[in-house]
Design a protein around this motif. Structure first.
Motif, mmCIF file in Angstrom:
data_model
loop_
_atom_site.group_PDB
_atom_site.id
_atom_site.type_symbol
_atom_site.label_atom_id
_atom_site.label_comp_id
_atom_site.label_asym_id
_atom_site.label_seq_id
_atom_site.Cartn_x
_atom_site.Cartn_y
_atom_site.Cartn_z
ATOM 1 N N CYS A 144 68.663 -13.814 13.846
ATOM 2 C CA CYS A 144 68.761 -14.293 12.458
ATOM 3 C C CYS A 144 68.620 -15.805 12.327
ATOM 4 O O CYS A 144 68.528 -16.302 11.207
ATOM 5 C CB CYS A 144 70.084 -13.833 11.834
ATOM 6 N N CYS A 191 76.549 -12.909 17.656
ATOM 7 C CA CYS A 191 76.310 -13.751 16.488
ATOM 8 C C CYS A 191 77.292 -13.360 15.385
ATOM 9 O O CYS A 191 77.365 -12.190 14.998
ATOM 10 C CB CYS A 191 74.869 -13.580 16.016
ATOM 11 N N CYS A 196 75.108 -12.107 12.076
ATOM 12 C CA CYS A 196 74.412 -10.812 11.998
ATOM 13 C C CYS A 196 74.907 -9.799 13.007
ATOM 14 O O CYS A 196 74.500 -8.637 12.958
ATOM 15 C CB CYS A 196 72.901 -11.013 12.134
HETATM 16 ZN ZN LIG Z 1 72.407 -13.524 14.099
#
Ligand SMILES: [Zn+2]
Ligand SMILES: [Zn+2]
Ligand SMILES: [Zn+2]
Ligand SMILES: [Zn+2]
Length: 346
Positions: A17, A28, A31
């Motif tokens: 992302c 992450c 995301c």
């Molecule tokens: Zn991400």
């Protein structure tokens, strides 16, 4: 490898992302994708910051959180889940954008923030110093934005937009105020964005908003509303029918391969069951005022000069001694100097 001086001006990104990775996490936070190894890296730009903004509004009709895929500026939003159109208070954007600018300007992807001395204002009074270390983003909910009491929920992460085809960080260049082309250094994919004039009025530091509705190099799909309000869309180039399944904002024509834009306001009418939240990427010109204030409370040459001048004025008036009248006068003159300085910096 990460200790060389050249790599300290770059920072690692989520390969999925583009959000900056929180160094102490393995996934992450924006995301949920696991950190790639090696992770793509973005150049830290001295006088600008990218932010990935994920925005949704609470529909007052069905209660769903419906995506806001660009800066809604026409005073109304349509729920992608139930289709209800509702008034949207667009004045919310200036506060949201100022806050987002603060988060990306004060996040720890910047070595000057990461390595700030704990006793300095930037080290001590920065509420966003954990962004990029233990968290990937910050979120905020603004009540009463939609139809009286529906909220706007936003999340912002520092990072850098990625080429959607091959995942390389985009390169970009401003072509005119509010107009920018982003390009991929590897696969040469390009997208051009043109802001309507309004965003600069909402918050002047916004240089560009990378969101499908602002693509100026693509035409909107042609729309026909048939019986029962059901829409059908056709290719902007050849007129062939387009099939829109999962909330895409651009669709490739299977007949002529041309890309067409699909407005998110159409999703309900197209029978899309899972409207997609497509985060916007905002490029902020310069660092936020709060960041500059926290830095300037360190010894700043201009502020020092103002103090020195104020002191000189007081001393010449008071014959060099600070009487009981002189101290408050000195403080007042210094305060005026600081206010004038901050007004000048703005
Ligand atoms: Zn991400
Ligand atoms: Zn709804
Ligand atoms: Zn590419
Ligand atoms: Zn076509």
């Amino acid at each position: 490898m990460t200790t060389s001086s050249s790599s300290s001006r770059t920072f690692p990104l989520c390969a999925s992302c583009g959000a900056a990775l929180a160094s102490r996490e393995s996934r992450c936070g924006a995301c949920g994708a696991p950190h790639a190894n090696p992770a793509p890296r973005a150049e830290l730009i001295e006088d600008a910051r990218w932010g990935r903004l994920d925005a949704r509004f609470g529909c007052t009709g069905c209660g769903a959180l419906s995506p806001v895929n660009h800066l809604e500026l026409d005073g109304a939003v349509s729920c992608a889940q139930c289709g209800a159109e509702q008034p949207f208070d667009l004045r919310v954007w200036s506060g949201v954008l100022e806050w987002a600018h603060d988060v990306v300007s004060l996040s720890a992807v910047d070595p000057a923030v990461r390595d700030a001395r704990p006793e300095s204002p930037l080290g001590r009074d920065n509420p966003y110093s954990n962004v990029g270390v233990t968290v990937a983003d910050r979120s905020r909910e603004q009540p009463n934005v939609v139809a009286g009491h529906g909220p706007l929920r936003v999340r912002i992460s520092p990072g850098h937009p990625l080429c959607p085809r091959c995942g390389r960080p985009w390169t970009y260049g401003a072509e005119a105020p509010g107009r920018m082309t982003l390009g991929c250094p590897r696969c040469s994919l390009q997208s051009t964005y043109q802001l309507p004039t309004e965003p600069s009025g909402l918050y002047p530091a916004v240089a560009i908003v990378v969101a499908s509705p602002y693509r100026s190099d693509l035409a909107h799909a042609k729309t026909q509303i048939g019986a029962g309000g059901v829409a059908s869309v056709t290719c902007s180039n050849c007129g062939a029918p387009l099939e829109v399944k999962s909330g895409e904002t651009t669709v490739v024509c299977s007949h002529c391969q041309a890309q067409s834009l699909i407005s998110s306001k159409l999703w309900f009418r197209l029978g899309v069951s899972e409207p997609r939240v497509e985060p916007m990427w905002l490029l902020f010109a310069g660092l936020s005022q709060r960041r500059r204030q926290l830095e300037n409370t360190n010894i700043d040459p201009l502020e020092e000069e103002l103090r020195a001048r104020a002191l000189a004025v007081v001393e010449s008036g008071q014959g060099g001694s600070l009487s009981s009248v002189g101290v408050p006068l000195l403080l007042a003159v210094v305060a005026i100097g600081v206010i004038v300085y901050f007004l000048a910096v703005r």
